[in-house]
Design a protein around this motif. Structure first.
Motif, short mmCIF file in Angstrom:
data_model
loop_
_atom_site.label_atom_id
_atom_site.label_comp_id
_atom_site.label_asym_id
_atom_site.label_seq_id
_atom_site.Cartn_x
_atom_site.Cartn_y
_atom_site.Cartn_z
N LEU A 188 0.84 -1.20 0.00
CA LEU A 188 0.00 0.00 0.00
C LEU A 188 0.88 1.25 0.00
O LEU A 188 0.50 2.29 -0.52
CB LEU A 188 -0.88 0.02 1.25
CG LEU A 188 -1.94 -1.08 1.38
CD1 LEU A 188 -2.62 -0.98 2.73
CD2 LEU A 188 -2.96 -0.94 0.26
N GLY A 189 2.06 1.11 0.60
CA GLY A 189 2.99 2.25 0.68
C GLY A 189 3.39 2.75 -0.69
O GLY A 189 3.54 3.96 -0.90
N ASN A 190 3.61 1.85 -1.64
CA ASN A 190 4.05 2.28 -2.97
C ASN A 190 2.93 2.88 -3.78
O ASN A 190 3.14 3.76 -4.60
CB ASN A 190 4.58 1.08 -3.78
CG ASN A 190 5.78 0.47 -3.14
OD1 ASN A 190 5.70 0.01 -1.99
ND2 ASN A 190 6.90 0.49 -3.81
N ILE A 233 1.16 -1.42 12.86
CA ILE A 233 1.02 -1.14 11.42
C ILE A 233 0.02 -2.11 10.81
O ILE A 233 -0.89 -1.72 10.09
CB ILE A 233 2.37 -1.24 10.67
CG1 ILE A 233 3.35 -0.19 11.16
CG2 ILE A 233 2.15 -1.09 9.16
CD1 ILE A 233 4.66 -0.15 10.40
N TYR A 264 -3.20 -1.40 8.61
CA TYR A 264 -2.96 -1.87 7.24
C TYR A 264 -4.10 -2.78 6.78
O TYR A 264 -4.55 -2.73 5.65
CB TYR A 264 -1.65 -2.65 7.25
CG TYR A 264 -0.84 -2.59 5.98
CD1 TYR A 264 0.01 -1.51 5.72
CD2 TYR A 264 -0.87 -3.63 5.06
CE1 TYR A 264 0.79 -1.48 4.58
CE2 TYR A 264 -0.10 -3.60 3.92
CZ TYR A 264 0.73 -2.52 3.69
OH TYR A 264 1.50 -2.48 2.55
N PHE A 323 9.05 3.65 5.29
CA PHE A 323 7.83 2.85 5.23
C PHE A 323 7.87 1.94 4.01
O PHE A 323 7.57 0.75 4.08
CB PHE A 323 6.61 3.78 5.17
CG PHE A 323 5.31 3.06 5.36
CD1 PHE A 323 4.83 2.79 6.63
CD2 PHE A 323 4.54 2.68 4.27
CE1 PHE A 323 3.61 2.12 6.81
CE2 PHE A 323 3.33 2.01 4.44
CZ PHE A 323 2.87 1.74 5.72
N SER A 324 8.27 2.52 2.88
CA SER A 324 8.22 1.78 1.64
C SER A 324 9.22 0.61 1.62
O SER A 324 8.93 -0.45 1.09
CB SER A 324 8.49 2.73 0.47
OG SER A 324 8.30 2.05 -0.73
N SER A 360 10.15 -1.02 4.17
CA SER A 360 9.86 -1.85 5.36
C SER A 360 11.02 -1.86 6.35
O SER A 360 11.28 -2.88 6.99
CB SER A 360 9.58 -3.31 4.99
OG SER A 360 8.60 -3.45 4.04
N GLY A 394 11.13 -6.27 10.52
CA GLY A 394 10.45 -7.22 9.65
C GLY A 394 11.46 -7.80 8.67
O GLY A 394 11.49 -9.01 8.42
N SER A 419 4.39 -10.19 5.76
CA SER A 419 5.66 -9.92 6.46
C SER A 419 5.42 -9.22 7.79
O SER A 419 6.16 -9.42 8.76
CB SER A 419 6.59 -9.08 5.58
OG SER A 419 6.15 -7.75 5.52
N LEU A 420 4.38 -8.38 7.85
CA LEU A 420 4.08 -7.69 9.12
C LEU A 420 3.61 -8.68 10.17
O LEU A 420 3.87 -8.50 11.36
CB LEU A 420 3.01 -6.62 8.88
CG LEU A 420 3.51 -5.35 8.21
CD1 LEU A 420 2.35 -4.54 7.66
CD2 LEU A 420 4.32 -4.51 9.19
N1 PFF Z 1 6.60 -1.56 2.89
C1 PFF Z 1 5.19 -1.70 3.04
C2 PFF Z 1 4.50 -0.79 2.06
O1 PFF Z 1 5.16 0.00 1.38
O2 PFF Z 1 3.28 -0.84 1.97
C3 PFF Z 1 4.72 -1.44 4.46
C4 PFF Z 1 5.50 -2.19 5.49
C5 PFF Z 1 5.56 -3.59 5.44
C6 PFF Z 1 6.20 -1.51 6.46
C7 PFF Z 1 6.31 -4.28 6.37
C8 PFF Z 1 6.95 -2.18 7.40
C9 PFF Z 1 7.01 -3.57 7.34
F1 PFF Z 1 7.72 -4.22 8.22
#
Ligand code: PFF
Length: 451
Positions: free
Chosen positions: A29-31, A104, A108, A230-231, A233, A238, A327-328
């Motif tokens: 979702l971050g991207n 998160i 999420y 965030f993007s 991770s 994680g 992964s979360l």
């Molecule tokens: N990187 C994921 C995203 O961009 O949506 C969010 C995320 C996943 C953040 C896992 C942290 C994490 F450990």
């Protein structure tokens, strides 16, 4: 019942499988959802430029740092620190990550539930045309309803639980082997379609022609750093957890760069996909978090083959969210399983239930609990701010300090698996001096409201 030996030894089948899973974690979702509205609100190309700079300068070296702790510690977020730094408090970094991961995932799953519901509405044809009162009103009343969003959020969470319960090889690796290639194909298809639209040129200009005067705007730096963390991770262990399942012979540096680049490429392609459409239909790019759920559907409703585009887009968004959610969930589950000694199944069910309850609170914050606010932020905003702006950067900072100052230089470099002396020195210089200084400046600046 401590299972650090036998059960804790689940591993990735291949290094490529690990890379796909880590990319799956990063691309989410971050991207698509977060990147597009943050970039839209913060000047487009200028934001993109700073975000790219932070990804290269801080993100990728930090990702390598995090991987190196997990691979050397061979345990979960907490256990790895305990193993590398016995009788110290460093494992609290891992514990903070576990709490951050749970928080998160709680919000999420709410947004992922929205995405799943939108996919359903597109598959049934309900959103092929603008609903009465418009997409904005439809979205607002949907997220405010007390029960329906909880159903979709729960469905998404159950699917995530079922994958994580199967373990690394059979669950997480297998799922990502399917999702990641599919995600890449769908996203490229949509971006190419976006390029054929009439206003594509303006969208590309917004994304790639920086407005240099914006470089003096300090808040862009803060937002770009948060987005890079965030993007990728990084900062909550994680990625550390994923790297702990690597085999000894699987090297880190090339995989790290590959993962960092892929995540960034995905963000840029998502930007092309979204902003070509936004500019072709003359909508305001800075419409904020609802961009994906209100603006895009109204664009889809008026574009050629918009119904197919809508279906493909929400399949893409849901899949991307799914591989990140996996992964979360694995992060706290690994801690409960490996360090606390719960079975994987029990760990998954316990954490899944906690996440659901917290997620219910986040969801109700848009409706009947809308009055629960802090400084104008609802429950989800509070969870998002606490994690993205505090826990992730603080966790990242602690990790570079741990590797840069607690471990010896020899240990740090050996664990990083970097081979050329130039790269070794450059990385060590970055994590020991440059990254901590930049991060402290940005964190303190934001704390005192300067940024
Ligand atoms: N990187 C994921 C995203 O961009 O949506 C969010 C995320 C996943 C953040 C896992 C942290 C994490 F450990």
């Amino acid at each position: 019942m401590n299972q650090t030996g036998g059960i804790g030894h689940d591993q990735w089948k291949t290094r490529f499988g690990f890379m796909l899973a880590a990319m799956g974690s990063a691309v989410g979702l971050g991207n698509i959802w977060r990147f597009s509205y943050v970039a839209g609100e913060n000047g487009g190309a200028t934001f993109l430029l700073i975000y790219l700079f932070f990804t290269l300068l801080i993100g990728i070296p930090l990702l390598l740092t995090e991987f190196s702790i997990g691979k050397a510690g061979k345990m979960d977020a907490v256990g790895s620190f305990k193993k590398l730094a016995p009788n110290t408090k460093w494992h609290l970094t891992g514990l903070m990550g576990v709490v951050g991961g749970i928080l998160i995932l709680s919000f999420y799953t709410v947004v992922s539930g929205w995405s799943l519901f939108y996919l359903y509405r597109y598959l049934t044809g309900a959103y092929w045309t603008e609903p009465d009162g418009g997409f904005g009103a439809a979205f607002d009343s949907w997220i405010a309803s007390p029960i329906a969003p909880l159903f979709w959020q729960g469905l998404f969470l159950v699917a995530t639980i079922l994958i994580v319960m199967q373990g690394i090889k059979k669950g997480i690796e297998r799922a990502n082997n399917v999702f990641m290639p599919a995600l890449a194909v769908l996203m490229i298809l949509l971006a190419v379609y976006g390029l054929t639209l009439e206003g594509a040129k303006d969208g590309l200009a917004f994304l790639f022609t920086p407005d240099w005067s914006q470089l003096t705007n300090p808040s862009i730096y803060f937002m770009a750093m948060g987005q890079a963390f965030f993007s990728l991770s990084i900062g909550i262990c994680g990625m550390l957890t994923y790297s702990s399942y690597l085999k000894e012979k699987d090297r880190l540096p090339a995989a790290t760069v590959g993962i960092g680049i892929m995540d960034t490429v995905f963000a840029v392609i998502a930007g092309v996909m979204i902003f070509t459409a936004v500019f072709s239909f003359d909508v305001d790019p800075s419409s904020g978090p609802p961009l994906v759920f209100i603006t895009l559907p109204s664009i889809f409703a008026s574009m050629p083959a918009g119904n197919v585009v809508g279906i493909v887009f929400f399949i893409l968004l849901t899949m991307a969210a799914f591989s990140s959610a996996i992964s979360l969930l694995e992060l706290p589950v690994a801690y409960f399983h490996r360090t606390l000694g719960f079975t994987r199944k029990a760990a998954t069910l316990i954490i899944g239930s906690i996440v659901f309850v917290l997620g219910v609170a986040a969801s109700l914050g848009f409706g009947i609990w809308g009055g629960v606010q802090l400084g104008g932020n609802n429950i989800m905003d509070m969870m998002d701010n606490l994690t993205a702006n505090i826990i992730l950067p603080l966790g990242g900072l602690l990790m570079v300090l741990f590797v840069g100052y607690y471990l010896t230089k020899e240990q740090a470099i050996k664990n990083s698996e970097l081979e050329t002396p130039f790269l070794q020195s450059a990385w060590y210089l970055l994590i020991r001096y440059i990254i901590p200084v930049i991060m402290v400046v940005i964190l303190v600046g934001s704390l005192f409201g300067i940024i």
